[in-house]
Enzyme design. Structure first.
Site, PDB file in Angstrom:
ATOM      1  N   GLY A  11      -7.419  -0.022 -10.218  1.00  0.00           N
ATOM      2  CA  GLY A  11      -7.285   1.035  -9.209  1.00  0.00           C
ATOM      3  C   GLY A  11      -6.628   2.276  -9.768  1.00  0.00           C
ATOM      4  CG  LEU A  13       0.038   2.616  -8.765  1.00  0.00           C
ATOM      5  CD1 LEU A  13       0.757   3.744  -9.503  1.00  0.00           C
ATOM      6  CD2 LEU A  13       0.801   2.214  -7.511  1.00  0.00           C
ATOM      7  CG  ASP A  38     -11.355 -11.037  -2.803  1.00  0.00           C
ATOM      8  OD1 ASP A  38     -10.529 -10.335  -2.177  1.00  0.00           O
ATOM      9  OD2 ASP A  38     -12.560 -11.107  -2.490  1.00  0.00           O
ATOM     10  CE1 TYR A  63     -10.851  -2.072   3.233  1.00  0.00           C
ATOM     11  CE2 TYR A  63      -9.986  -3.074   5.232  1.00  0.00           C
ATOM     12  CZ  TYR A  63     -11.006  -2.422   4.560  1.00  0.00           C
ATOM     13  OH  TYR A  63     -12.169  -2.106   5.216  1.00  0.00           O
ATOM     14  CB  THR A 103       1.807   3.213   2.603  1.00  0.00           C
ATOM     15  OG1 THR A 103       1.310   4.458   3.102  1.00  0.00           O
ATOM     16  CG2 THR A 103       1.893   2.245   3.785  1.00  0.00           C
ATOM     17  CG  ASP A 104       3.007   8.257   3.370  1.00  0.00           C
ATOM     18  OD1 ASP A 104       2.148   7.400   3.068  1.00  0.00           O
ATOM     19  OD2 ASP A 104       2.730   9.464   3.512  1.00  0.00           O
ATOM     20  CE1 TYR A 127      -2.912   0.806   3.560  1.00  0.00           C
ATOM     21  CE2 TYR A 127      -1.903   2.842   4.321  1.00  0.00           C
ATOM     22  CZ  TYR A 127      -2.147   1.936   3.306  1.00  0.00           C
ATOM     23  OH  TYR A 127      -1.616   2.141   2.056  1.00  0.00           O
ATOM     24  CE  LYS A 131       0.678  -1.251   1.631  1.00  0.00           C
ATOM     25  NZ  LYS A 131       0.241  -1.940   0.381  1.00  0.00           N
TER      26      LYS A 131
END
Length: 289
Positions: A11, A13, A38, A63, A103-104, A127, A131
């Site tokens: 990916g 990152l 996976d 994801y 994530t933010d 999402y 997270k």
């Protein structure tokens, strides 16, 4: 030598993490792609890890197609929450250090100031909820971890499944001569993935033991419109660009109006660059400058 198992190695990152760590003789990196593990197949996570020999696990999988997540909540939770819990359980049982990328979007966006690690998470989309649940799973099942919350990524490899990243999309549209409309009322901290990779290396190099959650984003803040202006300024491109309200762009998933992250905590370990400087380094790496 420290052995690192890197999940999501192909990916945006993961590619930079692999490059930064592999350039050091202190780290041996085993790059793991989705073909090998996976994360949607949660029952296979522990058995896969049990066959590997490593000291540190870095999880760059996610994801992250925000609108698609709204239509695929089960897939979203399996990858971003359930499998993350499996990682944490395994690392705790086998005394492995875990790095996990969050994530933010775990925040609501209602704050008028930069978010700190102490602020409550109140995500507004599937999402973000998934997270946040992943973070909670790690905190529940492990005690030796670093959760790095990142924001608005751009990296040399481009985001898988997203056709590059925001910077590349803006450059492509500008070169096509199209007038552009960009949202001016959503604020964030643009982040070069190379800088996150460098931060992870700093944590490892310094053998940091202050475990927990750290914000790891480009320093400062801007709207997507201001970000776009800076992209074109650095490239000396004259573009027909108009600022618009987010209400003019209807998306399936709600976005936080302000998801700007404070880097004060991480700065005691690693200094994140100002986002315009990070953007310049990215454009230089991509040979635009």
């Amino acid at each position: 030598m420290i052995s690192v198992l890197l999940l999501g190695a192909n990916g945006q990152l993961g590619t930079d993490v692999q490059e930064v760590l592999s350039n050091s003789t202190h780290y041996q990196v085993q790059a793991v792609s989705r073909n090998e593990l996976d994360m949607e197949l949660t029952s296979e996570v522990s058995s896969y890890l049990n066959k590997q020999n490593f000291d540190v696990l870095i999880n760059c999988t996610s994801y992250h197609k925000t609108d698609e997540c709204e239509d695929n909540p089960l897939k979203t939770y399996l990858i971003n929450s359930v499998s993350v819990a499996e990682l944490a359980k395994f690392c705790y049982a086998n005394d492995k250090l875990l790095f996990h990328i969050s994530t933010d979007y775990v925040f609501s966006g209602r704050s008028n100031v930069f978010y700190t690690e102490e602020d409550a998470t109140r995500p507004v989309n599937v999402y973000g909820i998934s997270k946040a649940a992943g973070e909670q799973a790690i905190e529940a099942y492990h005690d030796r971890f670093f959760i790095l919350r990142v924001s608005s990524l751009f990296g040399k490899a481009g985001a898988s499944g997203k056709g590059g990243n925001f910077v590349e999309t803006m450059i492509r549209l500008a070169r096509e001569g199209k007038p552009l409309k960009v949202v001016s009322d959503q604020y964030m901290s643009p982040t070069h993935t190379l800088d996150i990779a460098k931060a992870i290396k700093s944590f490892l190099d310094k053998d940091v033991r202050e475990y927990g959650i750290y914000h790891c984003s480009g320093d400062g803040s801007c709207s997507w419109y201001e970000f776009t202006i800076e992209i074109f300024r650095q490239l000396n491109l004259n573009v027909n660009l108009t600022a618009v309200s987010s209400s003019e762009f209807v998306t399936k998933a709600k976005r936080p109006a302000n998801s700007v992250l404070s880097n004060e905590k991480i700065s005691k370990i690693h200094q994140m660059p100002l986002w315009p400087d990070a953007l310049r380094e990215y454009l230089t790496r991509k040979e635009y400058l």
